[in-house]
Design an enzyme around this catalytic site. Structure first.
Site, mmCIF file in Angstrom:
data_model
loop_
_atom_site.group_PDB
_atom_site.id
_atom_site.type_symbol
_atom_site.label_atom_id
_atom_site.label_comp_id
_atom_site.label_asym_id
_atom_site.label_seq_id
_atom_site.Cartn_x
_atom_site.Cartn_y
_atom_site.Cartn_z
ATOM 1 N N ASP A 48 0.852 -1.194 0.000
ATOM 2 C CA ASP A 48 0.000 0.000 0.000
ATOM 3 C C ASP A 48 0.888 1.245 0.000
ATOM 4 O OD1 ASP A 48 -3.203 0.577 1.005
ATOM 5 O OD2 ASP A 48 -1.764 2.227 1.086
ATOM 6 N N ASN A 106 -12.711 -3.180 2.926
ATOM 7 C CA ASN A 106 -13.634 -2.050 3.027
ATOM 8 C C ASN A 106 -14.585 -2.116 1.840
ATOM 9 O OD1 ASN A 106 -12.245 -1.093 5.309
ATOM 10 N ND2 ASN A 106 -10.786 0.029 4.039
ATOM 11 N N GLY A 123 -15.914 2.567 3.888
ATOM 12 C CA GLY A 123 -14.689 3.342 3.736
ATOM 13 C C GLY A 123 -13.892 3.003 2.494
ATOM 14 N N GLN A 124 -14.548 2.369 1.516
ATOM 15 C CA GLN A 124 -13.844 1.992 0.281
ATOM 16 C C GLN A 124 -13.584 3.223 -0.577
ATOM 17 O OE1 GLN A 124 -15.951 -0.938 -2.077
ATOM 18 N NE2 GLN A 124 -14.185 -1.291 -3.423
ATOM 19 N N HIS A 182 -10.487 -5.350 -3.033
ATOM 20 C CA HIS A 182 -9.141 -5.558 -2.497
ATOM 21 C C HIS A 182 -9.202 -5.908 -1.027
ATOM 22 C CE1 HIS A 182 -10.175 -1.276 -2.230
ATOM 23 N NE2 HIS A 182 -9.487 -1.230 -1.105
ATOM 24 N N HIS A 217 -6.940 -5.634 2.413
ATOM 25 C CA HIS A 217 -5.772 -5.101 3.103
ATOM 26 C C HIS A 217 -5.232 -6.217 3.998
ATOM 27 C CE1 HIS A 217 -6.785 -0.719 2.414
ATOM 28 N NE2 HIS A 217 -7.984 -1.251 2.246
#
Ligand code: 5GP
Length: 112
Positions: free
Chosen positions: A28, A85, A91-92, A98, A100
């Protein structure tokens, strides 16, 4: 096209740590923990909310790879968190599914 689709196509650089026919994992760009990797399917799926039953094998593959990647990154023994998310309230910010993979420090709960 999302930024992650561009990373898959190598149009944007990323620090890739794993790749196979179905998925890609990369660091990230704004890490929230000492280890912060994103694991994405190469198939363009917007979020968990768009999954179909035909995606079951792909998602199983991603879970197994998440486990292997965490082991290879050395965070599995102490523990880590796998987060997806989803849509606005989740909170995307990038509309390509994806996960995390976060580890390397104790993570608090509940999330914000
Ligand atoms: P979300 O908020 O959608 O769950 O997560 C998107 C993540 O993508 C964020 O953690 C953000 O830092 C990361 N991100 C956004 N743009 C890029 C980029 O261009 N490269 C990399 N490596 N990560 C990105």
């Amino acid at each position: 096209m999302t930024i992650f689709a561009k990373i898959i196509r190598r149009e944007i650089k990323a620090e890739i740590i794993y790749e196979d026919d179905l998925c890609l994992a990369f660091k990230d760009v704004h890490p929230q923990a000492p280890t912060h990797v994103l694991l994405i399917p190469k198939k363009e799926i917007a979020s968990l909310a768009e999954l179909q039953s035909s995606d079951a094998a792909l998602m199983g593959h991603l879970m197994v790879k998440a486990s292997e990647i965490a082991k290879n990154l050395g965070i599995a023994e102490e523990g880590y968190r796998l987060v997806a998310n989803t849509r606005a309230f989740g909170g995307q910010t990038v509309n390509h599914l994806h996960f995390h993979i976060l580890g390397g420090r104790p993570l608090s709960w509940p999330p914000g």
